[in-house]
Write a protein that holds these residues in place. Sequence first.
Motif, PDB file in Angstrom:
ATOM      1  N   ARG A  78     -12.119 -11.878  -8.663  1.00 58.85           N
ATOM      2  CA  ARG A  78     -12.174 -11.183  -9.951  1.00 58.85           C
ATOM      3  C   ARG A  78     -11.299  -9.935  -9.995  1.00 58.85           C
ATOM      4  NH1 ARG A  78     -13.948 -13.645 -14.391  1.00 58.85           N
ATOM      5  NH2 ARG A  78     -14.299 -11.561 -15.250  1.00 58.85           N
ATOM      6  N   ARG A  79     -10.777  -9.500  -8.846  1.00 56.45           N
ATOM      7  CA  ARG A  79      -9.887  -8.336  -8.869  1.00 56.45           C
ATOM      8  C   ARG A  79      -8.518  -8.701  -9.436  1.00 56.45           C
ATOM      9  NH1 ARG A  79      -7.092  -5.128  -9.972  1.00 56.45           N
ATOM     10  NH2 ARG A  79      -6.738  -3.005  -9.205  1.00 56.45           N
ATOM     11  N   ILE A  80      -8.206  -9.980  -9.513  1.00 56.88           N
ATOM     12  CA  ILE A  80      -6.951 -10.403 -10.143  1.00 56.88           C
ATOM     13  C   ILE A  80      -7.159 -10.373 -11.653  1.00 56.88           C
ATOM     14  CG2 ILE A  80      -5.191 -12.171 -10.315  1.00 56.88           C
ATOM     15  CD1 ILE A  80      -6.149 -13.260  -7.627  1.00 56.88           C
ATOM     16  N   ASP A  81      -6.428  -9.517 -12.323  1.00 60.61           N
ATOM     17  CA  ASP A  81      -6.618  -9.301 -13.758  1.00 60.61           C
ATOM     18  C   ASP A  81      -5.906 -10.333 -14.614  1.00 60.61           C
ATOM     19  OD1 ASP A  81      -7.950  -6.505 -13.696  1.00 60.61           O
ATOM     20  OD2 ASP A  81      -6.159  -6.226 -12.464  1.00 60.61           O
ATOM     21  N   ARG A  93       0.838  -1.203   0.000  1.00 59.73           N
ATOM     22  CA  ARG A  93       0.000   0.000   0.000  1.00 59.73           C
ATOM     23  C   ARG A  93       0.872   1.252   0.000  1.00 59.73           C
ATOM     24  NH1 ARG A  93      -1.355   3.166   3.956  1.00 59.73           N
ATOM     25  NH2 ARG A  93      -0.660   1.687   5.556  1.00 59.73           N
ATOM     26  N   LEU A  94       1.927   1.257   0.792  1.00 56.09           N
ATOM     27  CA  LEU A  94       2.800   2.419   0.867  1.00 56.09           C
ATOM     28  C   LEU A  94       3.561   2.647  -0.441  1.00 56.09           C
ATOM     29  CD1 LEU A  94       4.224   1.932   4.482  1.00 56.09           C
ATOM     30  CD2 LEU A  94       2.559   3.639   3.718  1.00 56.09           C
ATOM     31  N   ALA A  95       3.736   1.589  -1.224  1.00 53.18           N
ATOM     32  CA  ALA A  95       4.462   1.714  -2.494  1.00 53.18           C
ATOM     33  C   ALA A  95       3.573   2.183  -3.641  1.00 53.18           C
ATOM     34  CB  ALA A  95       5.100   0.377  -2.861  1.00 53.18           C
ATOM     35  N   LEU A  96       2.246   2.096  -3.467  1.00 48.45           N
ATOM     36  CA  LEU A  96       1.326   2.486  -4.536  1.00 48.45           C
ATOM     37  C   LEU A  96       1.433   3.980  -4.858  1.00 48.45           C
ATOM     38  CD1 LEU A  96      -2.012   0.585  -3.795  1.00 48.45           C
ATOM     39  CD2 LEU A  96      -0.657   0.431  -5.892  1.00 48.45           C
ATOM     40  N   ARG A  97       1.350   4.281  -6.162  1.00 45.69           N
ATOM     41  CA  ARG A  97       1.359   5.664  -6.624  1.00 45.69           C
ATOM     42  C   ARG A  97       0.250   5.856  -7.638  1.00 45.69           C
ATOM     43  NH1 ARG A  97       7.712   5.811  -8.226  1.00 45.69           N
ATOM     44  NH2 ARG A  97       6.741   6.188 -10.261  1.00 45.69           N
ATOM     45  N   PRO A  98      -0.135   7.079  -7.922  1.00 50.40           N
ATOM     46  CA  PRO A  98      -1.163   7.301  -8.949  1.00 50.40           C
ATOM     47  C   PRO A  98      -0.774   6.753 -10.313  1.00 50.40           C
ATOM     48  CG  PRO A  98      -0.878   9.271  -7.616  1.00 50.40           C
ATOM     49  CD  PRO A  98       0.222   8.335  -7.213  1.00 50.40           C
ATOM     50  N   ASP A  99       0.542   6.694 -10.604  1.00 51.97           N
ATOM     51  CA  ASP A  99       0.984   6.217 -11.911  1.00 51.97           C
ATOM     52  C   ASP A  99       1.364   4.736 -11.897  1.00 51.97           C
ATOM     53  OD1 ASP A  99       3.288   6.578 -10.361  1.00 51.97           O
ATOM     54  OD2 ASP A  99       4.534   7.111 -12.089  1.00 51.97           O
ATOM     55  N   THR A 100       0.974   4.004 -10.846  1.00 53.33           N
ATOM     56  CA  THR A 100       1.272   2.573 -10.810  1.00 53.33           C
ATOM     57  C   THR A 100       0.435   1.853 -11.853  1.00 53.33           C
ATOM     58  OG1 THR A 100       1.823   2.648  -8.445  1.00 53.33           O
ATOM     59  CG2 THR A 100       1.319   0.498  -9.397  1.00 53.33           C
ATOM     60  N   LEU A 101       1.104   1.200 -12.774  1.00 56.76           N
ATOM     61  CA  LEU A 101       0.455   0.473 -13.858  1.00 56.76           C
ATOM     62  C   LEU A 101       0.106  -0.944 -13.449  1.00 56.76           C
ATOM     63  CD1 LEU A 101      -0.227   0.000 -16.934  1.00 56.76           C
ATOM     64  CD2 LEU A 101       2.194  -0.646 -17.196  1.00 56.76           C
ATOM     65  N   LEU A 102       1.031  -1.595 -12.746  1.00 51.72           N
ATOM     66  CA  LEU A 102       0.921  -3.031 -12.491  1.00 51.72           C
ATOM     67  C   LEU A 102       1.440  -3.363 -11.107  1.00 51.72           C
ATOM     68  CD1 LEU A 102       0.553  -6.007 -13.646  1.00 51.72           C
ATOM     69  CD2 LEU A 102       2.954  -5.855 -14.315  1.00 51.72           C
ATOM     70  N   LEU A 156      -6.930  -4.229  -1.124  1.00 48.08           N
ATOM     71  CA  LEU A 156      -6.121  -3.015  -1.175  1.00 48.08           C
ATOM     72  C   LEU A 156      -6.279  -2.289  -2.508  1.00 48.08           C
ATOM     73  CD1 LEU A 156      -3.680  -1.286  -0.050  1.00 48.08           C
ATOM     74  CD2 LEU A 156      -2.198  -2.996  -1.100  1.00 48.08           C
ATOM     75  N   LEU A 157      -6.471  -3.045  -3.582  1.00 46.84           N
ATOM     76  CA  LEU A 157      -6.493  -2.474  -4.932  1.00 46.84           C
ATOM     77  C   LEU A 157      -7.898  -2.208  -5.467  1.00 46.84           C
ATOM     78  CD1 LEU A 157      -3.653  -4.602  -6.582  1.00 46.84           C
ATOM     79  CD2 LEU A 157      -3.536  -2.210  -5.853  1.00 46.84           C
ATOM     80  N   VAL A 158      -8.909  -2.388  -4.637  1.00 47.41           N
ATOM     81  CA  VAL A 158     -10.284  -2.233  -5.110  1.00 47.41           C
ATOM     82  C   VAL A 158     -10.510  -0.880  -5.782  1.00 47.41           C
ATOM     83  CG1 VAL A 158     -12.663  -1.905  -4.317  1.00 47.41           C
ATOM     84  CG2 VAL A 158     -11.395  -3.912  -3.602  1.00 47.41           C
ATOM     85  N   ASP A 159      -9.975   0.183  -5.207  1.00 49.66           N
ATOM     86  CA  ASP A 159     -10.210   1.530  -5.733  1.00 49.66           C
ATOM     87  C   ASP A 159      -9.019   2.091  -6.493  1.00 49.66           C
ATOM     88  OD1 ASP A 159     -12.826   1.688  -4.629  1.00 49.66           O
ATOM     89  OD2 ASP A 159     -11.959   2.144  -2.666  1.00 49.66           O
TER      90      ASP A 159
END
Length: 376
Positions: free
Chosen positions: A192-195, A135-144, A166-169
């Motif tokens: 289903r959140r796993i793409d 979660r702390l590593a996530l950024r707005p420009d995180t693609l994957l 964590l990635l729902v939104d």
Amino acid sequence: MSVYLDCNATTPMDSAVQSTILRFMAEEFGNSGSRTHEYGNRAKVAVQKARDQVAEAIGADRNEVIFTSGATESNNLAILGLAPFGERSGRRHIISTEIEHKAVLEPLENLQRLGFDVTLVAPEPGGYVNPDTLRLALRPDTLLVSVMHVNNETGVMQPLDEICSLLVDHPAYLHVDAAQGFGKATAQLRNRRIDLIGLTAHKIYGPKGVGALIARRRGFDRPPLAPLMFGGGQEHGMRPGTLPVPLIVGFGLAAELADKGAGRWHEKCLAYRSQMLRGLASLNPELNGDQGRVLPNTVSLSIPGLDSEAFMLATKGLIAVSNGSACTSQSYQPSHVLIAMGLGRDRVSSTVRLSWCHLTPPTDWDEVVAALKRVL
């Protein structure tokens, strides 16, 4: 003959799967792309059935299954295939972990050379990734975000349910290398959140040389993957080439059998694990990874005072084990997984991996222990 305890490298093939593959090699040998005669039509029907079997086992739609040569190709297609979209959209940040298989780490290294920013998250000492660290590593420009399902060296399951929550939104695509967990602990993979999910057949008693990438839709939209190869348009244009019908049919049957037999196989693996740990107890083995999170078919351990090469030499002819991933064991290098977990060099160099399955025969652990004590 030694007892085979390297099922995380590859499993024996199920007899029913073997018979089916041979029939499609010798009798039903048509090309599934040949639409002008019954041989091709029967092959096409068989491939579609296999697609349905894999989809059913993992909770996907048949049109979300892309057949490949195995999990390595699937992971490459998922990671490298997203790169053009990342460049177009300006999202060039990727999060993964330090304990991934080389089939993930090396494609990520390639993207780094192309200018992508890759964050590799360190695991907890127990061999799993803390979702808060992600979660702390996530950024707005995180693609994957790419996190494996089960570690191939330690057998530790990663907290995929928490990562999905964590990635729902967040719009980042979630990729999971499920080579080790599919068919053993598949429930998490149905989220289903796993793409994107990389699968292989030869870890679930199927043939080598075939696997699949599950590319789940978001609504009506497929993940924006670009193909890595061109020519023929097969597999929705994502993986061209004549389909290996016998291997695909074998994979489909193996997936169905694993889905139906998982509970029974789990119990057999638990029983074998208990017998093994009791048998080795007098050697005071040190187990690597959080034992509350490991699958019942894997143990990563070290014997104090005995390096892994000596362990394998002493038990040669009794049990067949490995001291790392099969992808790197031809020229032994210290395990990047165990190092990332914070284990010392001596502990790492003394570690062996034992992995078994429901087909593994009983083992004379007294004989194994006696052989090891002779070299201690």
